[in-house]
Scaffold this active site. Sequence first.
Site, PDB file in Angstrom:
ATOM      1  N   ARG A   1       0.858  -1.188   0.000  1.00 19.92           N
ATOM      2  CA  ARG A   1       0.000   0.000   0.000  1.00 19.92           C
ATOM      3  C   ARG A   1       0.886   1.226   0.000  1.00 19.92           C
ATOM      4  O   ARG A   1       1.920   1.245   0.677  1.00 19.92           O
ATOM      5  CB  ARG A   1      -0.834   0.058   1.281  1.00 19.92           C
TER       6      ARG A   1
ATOM      7  N   SER B   1       7.004  -5.289   6.840  1.00 22.09           N
ATOM      8  CA  SER B   1       6.415  -6.298   7.735  1.00 22.09           C
ATOM      9  C   SER B   1       7.215  -7.595   7.796  1.00 22.09           C
ATOM     10  O   SER B   1       6.662  -8.687   7.575  1.00 22.09           O
ATOM     11  CB  SER B   1       4.993  -6.591   7.278  1.00 22.09           C
TER      12      SER B   1
ATOM     13  N   ASP C   1       5.455  -3.524  10.946  1.00 23.39           N
ATOM     14  CA  ASP C   1       4.013  -3.198  10.938  1.00 23.39           C
ATOM     15  C   ASP C   1       3.389  -3.229  12.337  1.00 23.39           C
ATOM     16  O   ASP C   1       2.446  -2.475  12.623  1.00 23.39           O
ATOM     17  CB  ASP C   1       3.224  -4.109   9.980  1.00 23.39           C
TER      18      ASP C   1
HETATM   19  C1  BGC Z   1       6.985 -11.051  10.171  1.00 21.95           C
HETATM   20  C2  BGC Z   1       6.773  -9.894  11.097  1.00 21.95           C
HETATM   21  C3  BGC Z   1       5.468  -9.204  10.777  1.00 21.95           C
HETATM   22  C4  BGC Z   1       4.337 -10.222  10.787  1.00 21.95           C
HETATM   23  C5  BGC Z   1       2.998  -9.606  10.472  1.00 21.95           C
HETATM   24  C6  BGC Z   1       5.774 -11.974  10.153  1.00 21.95           C
HETATM   25  O1  BGC Z   1       5.911 -12.949   9.179  1.00 21.95           O
HETATM   26  O2  BGC Z   1       8.119 -11.799  10.558  1.00 21.95           O
HETATM   27  O3  BGC Z   1       7.843  -8.978  11.035  1.00 21.95           O
HETATM   28  O4  BGC Z   1       5.239  -8.222  11.745  1.00 21.95           O
HETATM   29  O5  BGC Z   1       4.597 -11.228   9.830  1.00 21.95           O
HETATM   30  O6  BGC Z   1       2.982  -8.981   9.251  1.00 21.95           O
END
Ligand code: BGC
Length: 459
Positions: free
Chosen positions: A78, A142, A196
């Site tokens: 996004r 993320s 995130d």
């Molecule tokens: C990642 C995290 C992320 C989470 C949610 C996981 O696979 O390792 O860093 O916060 O997914 O998106």
Amino acid sequence: MTRSFPPACQAFLSDLNRSLSLSPDHIQHMIRDFHLDMEKGLRGRDSSLNMLPSFVDRPEGDERGRFLALDLGGSHLRVLEVALHGKGKAEALALKTFVIPKREMQETGARLFDFIAACIDRFLSDCLIDRGKIHDLAFAFSFPFHQTGIASGKLLGWTKGFTATGVEGRDVVFLLNEALRRKQISCLRVAALTNDTVGALMAASYSDSTCDMGVILGTGTNACYREKQINIYKLKGRRPKEHMIVNMEWGGFDKARRTSYDMRVDELSVNPGAMYFEKMVSGMYLGEITRLILLDAIRRGLVFQDYPNGPDRLHEKHALKAEDMSLIEQDETAGLDKAGAFLNHRGICSTLFDRFFLRRVCQLVSERSIRLSAGAISAVISWMDPDLAHMHTVAVNGGLFEKYAGYEMRLTKAVSEHCCGQADRIRLVYSRDGSGIGAAITAAVAASINTAEPPSFSP
Ligand code: BGC
């Protein structure tokens, strides 16, 4: 409904229920294991919880400014323009969502970052952003990364099906800047890099000073919370009175009891041997667990008896998704017609009995995800505040929480069961666009304290 199943089927479902359900004892055990691994992670010892310092604390609520934000999540990218008005008021002025194609996720890092730069370019044009001015860009990334500056961090390892080469161990902001340069975009300056979960916490705490935890329940799962710097033993230059948000990377937690189906899901994944908790809880894997359970029941001749080896479609990885399970669970029609139509659409004929069986499996798998998430949330809150002396708002983001039938309500109830009569001290709130808006707030916080480089820490 399970009462009407024939004995062999009933026995299968009872065994399944036993292996997926979590007694209060299991949960207490899990909370203890969580605390042990949190402590080890904070000390920089070997732990299934990475406990990554983010070098920011939550905002005051009076930060202001306009930012562009980039949110690279599990399946979508996004791009947003965010306005922070102060007094806890933030809004997304423009937002564009792009689906990330599989090749972009799984070929080279250059291909992935070129795709990101192309999406940004499209956003700049479609939303008429002035390219003659420099704009601060906040990047919500993320994935687990080791923060090396407020706007730099090295990817520790891909998750959620990403395998793009040449990114692990590298600074993702550097790779983004390179791609922007290749696309001749020179009007952006990356001002912050956040996970995130941190974004979700920042966004909710902008207007709510009781928010001290962020949770993602979507394609992947993870959480962050507010920790006293003095407890982050691996951090050099710890300050006694100050707090810092810690990204736990709880998807890596490896002490919850796993079934043979979980082990198979792990083997079939692109990152075997990692992210066990995520593979039991998050949206990317719930469909896989259900699919493998179903294939097992078919192999035993219990359901879908027209297909001795199982319908071809069910042999395809990720043929069943969390959103399909949600639709099946929600089906209130007497003949489970919606579930039937869903299966038909995939070329699978079913009897009413097959559909009831499938729905029961979906319920058991989603219920375990909820129980595990509730246990993990309780572990973090009880770590911060063992006597529940304060109010805690938990900012939650992600498709599972937002869209899966009854997930939010069932999770809230499950968390309250661990609160010994003080359920009103914990509040789960949905943090809409939290990652992107929160990343922008992080950029504003960073600008206000003017920290170009965070203190170092020994990993
Ligand atoms: C990642 C995290 C992320 C989470 C949610 C996981 O696979 O390792 O860093 O916060 O997914 O998106």
